[in-house]
Design a protein around this motif. Structure first.
Motif, PDB file in Angstrom:
ATOM      1  N   GLU A  56       0.822  -1.211   0.000  1.00  0.00           N
ATOM      2  CA  GLU A  56       0.000   0.000   0.000  1.00  0.00           C
ATOM      3  C   GLU A  56       0.857   1.263   0.000  1.00  0.00           C
ATOM      4  OE1 GLU A  56      -3.277   2.296   2.877  1.00  0.00           O
ATOM      5  OE2 GLU A  56      -2.658   0.221   3.318  1.00  0.00           O
ATOM      6  N   HIS A  57       1.946   1.235   0.754  1.00  0.00           N
ATOM      7  CA  HIS A  57       2.784   2.434   0.891  1.00  0.00           C
ATOM      8  C   HIS A  57       4.051   2.368   0.042  1.00  0.00           C
ATOM      9  CE1 HIS A  57       0.401   4.207   4.168  1.00  0.00           C
ATOM     10  NE2 HIS A  57       0.211   2.954   4.575  1.00  0.00           N
ATOM     11  N   ASP A  58       4.172   1.307  -0.748  1.00  0.00           N
ATOM     12  CA  ASP A  58       5.309   1.140  -1.653  1.00  0.00           C
ATOM     13  C   ASP A  58       6.640   1.250  -0.900  1.00  0.00           C
ATOM     14  OD1 ASP A  58       6.606   0.682  -4.057  1.00  0.00           O
ATOM     15  OD2 ASP A  58       6.658   2.803  -4.617  1.00  0.00           O
ATOM     16  N   VAL A  59       6.749   0.473   0.168  1.00  0.00           N
ATOM     17  CA  VAL A  59       7.981   0.436   0.961  1.00  0.00           C
ATOM     18  C   VAL A  59       8.453  -1.010   1.048  1.00  0.00           C
ATOM     19  CG1 VAL A  59       7.436   2.498   2.304  1.00  0.00           C
ATOM     20  CG2 VAL A  59       6.684   0.252   3.135  1.00  0.00           C
ATOM     21  N   ASP A  60       9.733  -1.174   1.331  1.00  0.00           N
ATOM     22  CA  ASP A  60      10.316  -2.518   1.393  1.00  0.00           C
ATOM     23  C   ASP A  60      10.440  -3.050   2.811  1.00  0.00           C
ATOM     24  OD1 ASP A  60      10.679  -2.626  -1.397  1.00  0.00           O
ATOM     25  OD2 ASP A  60      12.568  -1.510  -1.237  1.00  0.00           O
ATOM     26  N   THR A  61      10.411  -2.157   3.787  1.00  0.00           N
ATOM     27  CA  THR A  61      10.655  -2.577   5.162  1.00  0.00           C
ATOM     28  C   THR A  61       9.694  -1.894   6.125  1.00  0.00           C
ATOM     29  OG1 THR A  61      12.280  -0.810   5.526  1.00  0.00           O
ATOM     30  CG2 THR A  61      13.124  -2.924   4.715  1.00  0.00           C
ATOM     31  N   THR A  62       9.617  -2.441   7.299  1.00  0.00           N
ATOM     32  CA  THR A  62       8.963  -1.801   8.438  1.00  0.00           C
ATOM     33  C   THR A  62       9.982  -1.792   9.571  1.00  0.00           C
ATOM     34  OG1 THR A  62       8.062  -3.899   9.264  1.00  0.00           O
ATOM     35  CG2 THR A  62       6.678  -2.605   7.749  1.00  0.00           C
ATOM     36  N   PRO A  63       9.855  -0.882  10.537  1.00  0.00           N
ATOM     37  CA  PRO A  63       8.749   0.038  10.778  1.00  0.00           C
ATOM     38  C   PRO A  63       8.762   1.220   9.819  1.00  0.00           C
ATOM     39  CG  PRO A  63      10.515   0.475  12.304  1.00  0.00           C
ATOM     40  CD  PRO A  63      10.933  -0.738  11.534  1.00  0.00           C
ATOM     41  N   GLN A  64       7.631   1.930   9.810  1.00  0.00           N
ATOM     42  CA  GLN A  64       7.512   3.170   9.061  1.00  0.00           C
ATOM     43  C   GLN A  64       6.843   4.201   9.961  1.00  0.00           C
ATOM     44  OE1 GLN A  64       8.568   3.990   5.890  1.00  0.00           O
ATOM     45  NE2 GLN A  64       9.600   1.989   5.816  1.00  0.00           N
ATOM     46  N   THR A  65       7.411   5.404   9.961  1.00  0.00           N
ATOM     47  CA  THR A  65       6.892   6.488  10.790  1.00  0.00           C
ATOM     48  C   THR A  65       6.372   7.611   9.905  1.00  0.00           C
ATOM     49  OG1 THR A  65       8.448   5.997  12.585  1.00  0.00           O
ATOM     50  CG2 THR A  65       7.472   8.196  12.562  1.00  0.00           C
ATOM     51  N   PHE A  66       5.223   8.146  10.283  1.00  0.00           N
ATOM     52  CA  PHE A  66       4.620   9.282   9.586  1.00  0.00           C
ATOM     53  C   PHE A  66       4.465  10.429  10.583  1.00  0.00           C
ATOM     54  CE2 PHE A  66       3.446   5.495   7.363  1.00  0.00           C
ATOM     55  CZ  PHE A  66       3.371   5.833   6.019  1.00  0.00           C
ATOM     56  N   ILE A  67       4.873  11.615  10.177  1.00  0.00           N
ATOM     57  CA  ILE A  67       4.718  12.811  11.007  1.00  0.00           C
ATOM     58  C   ILE A  67       4.051  13.893  10.167  1.00  0.00           C
ATOM     59  CG2 ILE A  67       5.917  14.634  12.279  1.00  0.00           C
ATOM     60  CD1 ILE A  67       8.100  12.644  12.955  1.00  0.00           C
TER      61      ILE A  67
END
Length: 249
Positions: A56-67
């Motif tokens: 959904e967010h087109d990322v390869d890893t977690t964690p992901q932080t949104f500010i």
């Protein structure tokens, strides 16, 4: 800090599963808290949920932080966002070998205090060297193959006779153990003297004669300890210990 940071709220997505809790997610959460952020903590409880989030967010890893609605990224990105120093996996450091020296000294002083009522004795100095030898050997023995590969880059004898690179950590451990116990000096003294002398000559030649910039295998293969004065001191200490044990009454 950007204007969006003034909200002091962050959204964190991290893996929290029955058999796995992402360590970088915990680090991200701690960092956000230490920076004064209120955290909206979203747990990704299954592999399927994690994979769906990444798609959904087109990322390869977690964690992901949104500010403030802006994706900051993973833990390293978060540290960079807050201006924190980033770890350099290739940076050289004396910390591993200094930690070993400090541990060896602490053990020697503690045992001396227990045995003689004072930490400052000749025996404590002997134990410091011999116990440190064993600790360094233990680190090498964790992965003898990796140690031997790094050791071969500078040791004069090992480059002529490869099996020596595999025997070295066992000899260092044996000499240290026997010297700690003051047992079988006819074995410990020549072993420590031999490997200490060859090691000191090898380090001196590589660093001070050939001017090579190498990493030391003193705390095992794969370390980032630079080959230099500390490595030379380690080998001279072994040689000195052998001479002392030979000369002492």
């Amino acid at each position: 800090m950007t204007s969006s940071d003034r909200t002091r709220k962050a959204v964190l997505y991290r893996m929290v599963m029955e058999k796995h809790v992402c360590p970088f997610g915990l680090k991200s959460k701690h960092l956000l808290r230490s920076e004064g952020y209120e955290i909206e903590d979203h747990w990704l409880r299954t592999r399927e949920e994690t994979d769906a989030f990444k798609r959904e967010h087109d990322v390869d890893t977690t964690p992901q932080t949104f500010i403030g609605g802006e994706r900051i990224g993973g833990y390293t990105d978060l540290r960079e966002h807050f201006g924190k120093p980033l770890p350099d996996p290739d940076a050289t450091s004396y910390k591993p070998v200094l930690a070993v020296f400090a541990t060896g000294a602490a053990i020697a002083l503690a045992v001396s205090l227990l045995a003689f009522g004072t930490p400052f004795t000749v025996r404590a100095a002997e134990w410091f060297v011999s116990i440190t030898m064993m600790l360094l050997a233990m680190l090498k023995l964790q992965d003898v193959e990796s140690f031997s590969s790094m050791f071969l880059s500078y040791d004069l004898l090992a480059r002529r006779y490869v099996p020596y690179s595999y025997v070295y950590p066992f000899g260092e451990w044996l000499a240290g153990a026997l010297m700690t116990a003051h047992a079988l000096p006819w074995i410990s003294i020549p072993v420590a003297g031999f490997i200490g002398a060859i090691g000191a000559a090898s380090v001196f030649c590589a660093v001070y004669v050939q001017k090579r910039e190498l990493k030391c295998a003193c705390v095992g293969g794969g370390s980032n300890v630079p080959l230099g004065f500390v490595s030379l001191t380690e080998n001279l200490a072994m040689l000195g210990m052998a001479i002392w044990m030979l000369a002492r009454p």
